[in-house]
Write a protein that holds these residues in place. Structure first.
Motif, short mmCIF file in Angstrom:
data_model
loop_
_atom_site.label_atom_id
_atom_site.label_comp_id
_atom_site.label_asym_id
_atom_site.label_seq_id
_atom_site.Cartn_x
_atom_site.Cartn_y
_atom_site.Cartn_z
N ARG A 109 0.81 -1.21 0.00
CA ARG A 109 0.00 0.00 0.00
C ARG A 109 0.84 1.26 0.00
N ASP A 110 2.14 1.13 0.29
CA ASP A 110 3.04 2.29 0.34
C ASP A 110 4.15 2.17 -0.69
N ARG A 111 3.89 1.48 -1.82
CA ARG A 111 4.95 1.26 -2.79
C ARG A 111 5.38 2.54 -3.49
N GLY A 112 4.65 3.64 -3.29
CA GLY A 112 5.08 4.89 -3.90
C GLY A 112 6.25 5.53 -3.21
N ARG A 113 6.51 5.12 -1.98
CA ARG A 113 7.62 5.69 -1.25
C ARG A 113 8.94 5.03 -1.64
N LYS A 114 10.01 5.74 -1.38
CA LYS A 114 11.33 5.23 -1.69
C LYS A 114 11.78 4.24 -0.62
N PRO A 115 12.26 3.03 -0.98
CA PRO A 115 12.71 2.08 0.02
C PRO A 115 13.90 2.63 0.81
N ASN A 116 13.88 2.33 2.08
CA ASN A 116 14.96 2.78 2.96
C ASN A 116 15.27 1.64 3.92
N ALA A 117 16.12 0.72 3.48
CA ALA A 117 16.46 -0.44 4.28
C ALA A 117 17.17 -0.01 5.55
N ARG A 118 16.82 -0.66 6.64
CA ARG A 118 17.41 -0.34 7.93
C ARG A 118 18.51 -1.35 8.26
N PRO A 119 19.72 -0.90 8.40
CA PRO A 119 20.80 -1.84 8.71
C PRO A 119 20.78 -2.23 10.19
N ARG A 120 21.43 -3.33 10.46
CA ARG A 120 21.65 -3.78 11.83
C ARG A 120 23.15 -3.85 12.07
N TYR A 121 23.53 -4.01 13.33
CA TYR A 121 24.93 -3.94 13.71
C TYR A 121 25.29 -5.13 14.58
N THR A 122 26.48 -5.65 14.34
CA THR A 122 27.00 -6.74 15.14
C THR A 122 27.52 -6.21 16.47
N PRO A 123 27.80 -7.08 17.45
CA PRO A 123 28.40 -6.60 18.71
C PRO A 123 29.71 -5.85 18.51
N GLU A 124 30.42 -6.13 17.40
CA GLU A 124 31.66 -5.42 17.11
C GLU A 124 31.42 -4.09 16.41
N GLY A 125 30.15 -3.78 16.08
CA GLY A 125 29.85 -2.51 15.44
C GLY A 125 29.82 -2.56 13.93
N GLN A 126 29.92 -3.74 13.33
CA GLN A 126 29.89 -3.84 11.88
C GLN A 126 28.44 -3.84 11.38
N ARG A 127 28.20 -3.10 10.33
CA ARG A 127 26.85 -2.96 9.78
C ARG A 127 26.55 -4.09 8.81
N TYR A 128 25.31 -4.58 8.84
CA TYR A 128 24.87 -5.62 7.92
C TYR A 128 23.37 -5.49 7.71
N TYR A 129 22.89 -6.09 6.62
CA TYR A 129 21.47 -6.11 6.30
C TYR A 129 20.99 -7.55 6.38
N PRO A 130 20.04 -7.86 7.24
CA PRO A 130 19.60 -9.25 7.39
C PRO A 130 18.82 -9.73 6.18
N THR A 131 18.98 -11.00 5.86
CA THR A 131 18.26 -11.66 4.78
C THR A 131 17.76 -13.00 5.28
N PRO A 132 16.84 -13.66 4.57
CA PRO A 132 16.40 -14.99 5.00
C PRO A 132 17.58 -15.94 5.07
N PRO A 133 17.64 -16.85 6.05
CA PRO A 133 16.61 -17.16 7.04
C PRO A 133 16.69 -16.33 8.31
N PHE A 134 17.37 -15.21 8.31
CA PHE A 134 17.54 -14.40 9.51
C PHE A 134 16.55 -13.25 9.56
N LEU A 135 15.38 -13.45 8.97
CA LEU A 135 14.28 -12.48 9.05
C LEU A 135 13.08 -13.18 9.66
N PRO A 136 12.36 -12.53 10.55
CA PRO A 136 11.20 -13.17 11.18
C PRO A 136 9.99 -13.22 10.26
N GLN A 137 10.07 -14.03 9.22
CA GLN A 137 8.99 -14.14 8.24
C GLN A 137 8.05 -15.30 8.53
#
Length: 269
Positions: A109-137
Motif C-alpha cells: 500500500r506504500d509502494r510509492g515511497r522510496k525504500p529505505n532499508a534499515r541496517p543492523r549492527y553486530t556486537p563489534e559494530g559492523q553494519r549488515y542487512y539481514p536476509t532470509p533465514p535471519f528475518l522473522p517471516q
C-alpha cells in the motif's frame, strides 16, 4: 572415481538452511535458556510464547515439550488467497505473487515511497542487512492480514511448510487441505518457471537477466539446472548462428559467395 558435484546449492542443503528460520512455539514445560550460535534463546516458561529456530522447535515438538504455532501464511484461507493471485490475477499470469517486504521496504500500500532499508549492527559494530533465514517471516505474530494487504509467501515457504506438516501436523489448521494447497501452489509456480522459455531466449540473445522476484529458495534450487541448461543451450545456438552469419558475410566480401547462387541453383534443378 568421484562424481562431480552438482552446480549450485542442492535441495537438501536448502532444507538445512531453512531449519534456521525462526518460528513461534508454546512450551509445555519449563526449560532453561540456551546459548546458540545464532544467539541466546530465552528460558521457556509455559504458556508464554517464544521464538526459536525451526530445528529446535521440531526437536521440542518430537519430545512433546512444546507446540508450534504455524505462521499466518500457512493457514488454508491465506494459501487460497495466494493461489487465487497466482492463477486468476491478470498481473501475475506470468509472474509470481509478491514476497514479504524486507526491513525498511514499503509495503504494497506504500509502494510509492522510496525504500529505505534499515541496517543492523553486530556486537563489534559492523553494519549488515539481514536476509532470509535471519528475518522473522515465519513467526506467528509477524504478519497480520487484517490491514487489507494480501498474504505473502516467504523465501523458504516450501521447506518450512513441508517440515511443519511433517512434524506438527496436529498444530496446523486443517492439515489435509493445507497440504493440498501447498501442492497446488508448487505445481502452478513450477509451471510458470518452465513456461519462461521465451523470456530465457530473449535474455540469452540480448544478454539481459530473468526476473525471479517472489521465487522461493527451493524453487530456485530445483529450477537451477533447467534454467541454466536452457540459457547455455540458447547461448550456444545464438553463437553458432552469429558465427555462420559472419562467415557468410566474409565470403560474400571476398567474392566467394553469391547470395543469389543458391536460389539460381534451385531453379535450375
Amino acid at each position: 572415481m568421484a562424481f562431480p558435484l552438482q552446480r549450485g546449492i542442492t535441495p537438501p542443503e536448502i532444507s538445512f538452511l531453512a531449519e534456521m528460520e525462526m518460528v513461534t512455539i508454546v512450551p509445555r514445560q519449563r526449560l532453561e535458556g540456551l546459548e546458540l550460535l545464532g544467539g541466546p534463546v530465552e528460558p521457556l516458561v509455559p504458556p508464554r510464547r517464544t521464538t526459536v529456530p525451526l530445528w529446535l522447535a521440531s526437536l521440542l515438538k518430537r519430545q512433546r515439550r512444546a507446540n508450534i504455532l504455524p505462521p499466518p501464511w500457512l493457514h488454508p484461507e491465506s494459501l487460497s488467497l495466494i493461489l487465487d493471485i497466482e492463477t486468476q490475477h491478470q498481473d501475475y499470469q506470468h509472474a509470481f505473487s509478491p514476497p514479504p517486504p524486507l526491513p525498511g521496504q514499503p509495503r504494497l500500500r506504500d509502494r510509492g515511497r522510496k525504500p529505505n532499508a534499515r541496517p543492523r549492527y553486530t556486537p563489534e559494530g559492523q553494519r549488515y542487512y539481514p536476509t532470509p533465514p535471519f528475518l522473522p517471516q515465519n513467526v506467528a505474530q509477524d504478519q497480520s492480514f487484517d490491514n487489507g494487504e494480501p498474504p505473502t509467501l516467504p523465501f523458504h515457504w516450501l521447506e518450512v511448510g513441508t517440515m511443519l506438516l511433517d512434524v506438527a501436523s496436529d498444530d496446523v489448521v486443517d492439515p489435509d487441505q493445507t497440504r493440498r494447497l501447498l501442492k497446488e501452489l508448487r505445481e502452478v509456480r513450477s509451471a510458470k518457471i518452465r513456461s519462461g522459455v521465451d523470456v530465457l531466449d530473449v535474455a540469452a540473445v540480448a544478454g539481459g537477466g530473468v526476473a525471479l522476484t517472489g521465487v522461493g529458495a527451493m524453487e530456485i534450487g530445483e529450477g537451477r539446472g533447467f534454467i541454466g541448461g536452457v540459457v547455455d543451450g540458447l547461448r550456444r545456438i545464438g553463437a553458432s548462428k552469429e558465427q555462420a552469419r559472419r562467415e557468410q558475410l566474409a565470403a560474400a566480401a571476398n567474392g566467394e559467395y553469391d547470395a543469389t547462387q543458391d536460389y539460381d541453383d534451385d531453379m535450375e534443378f
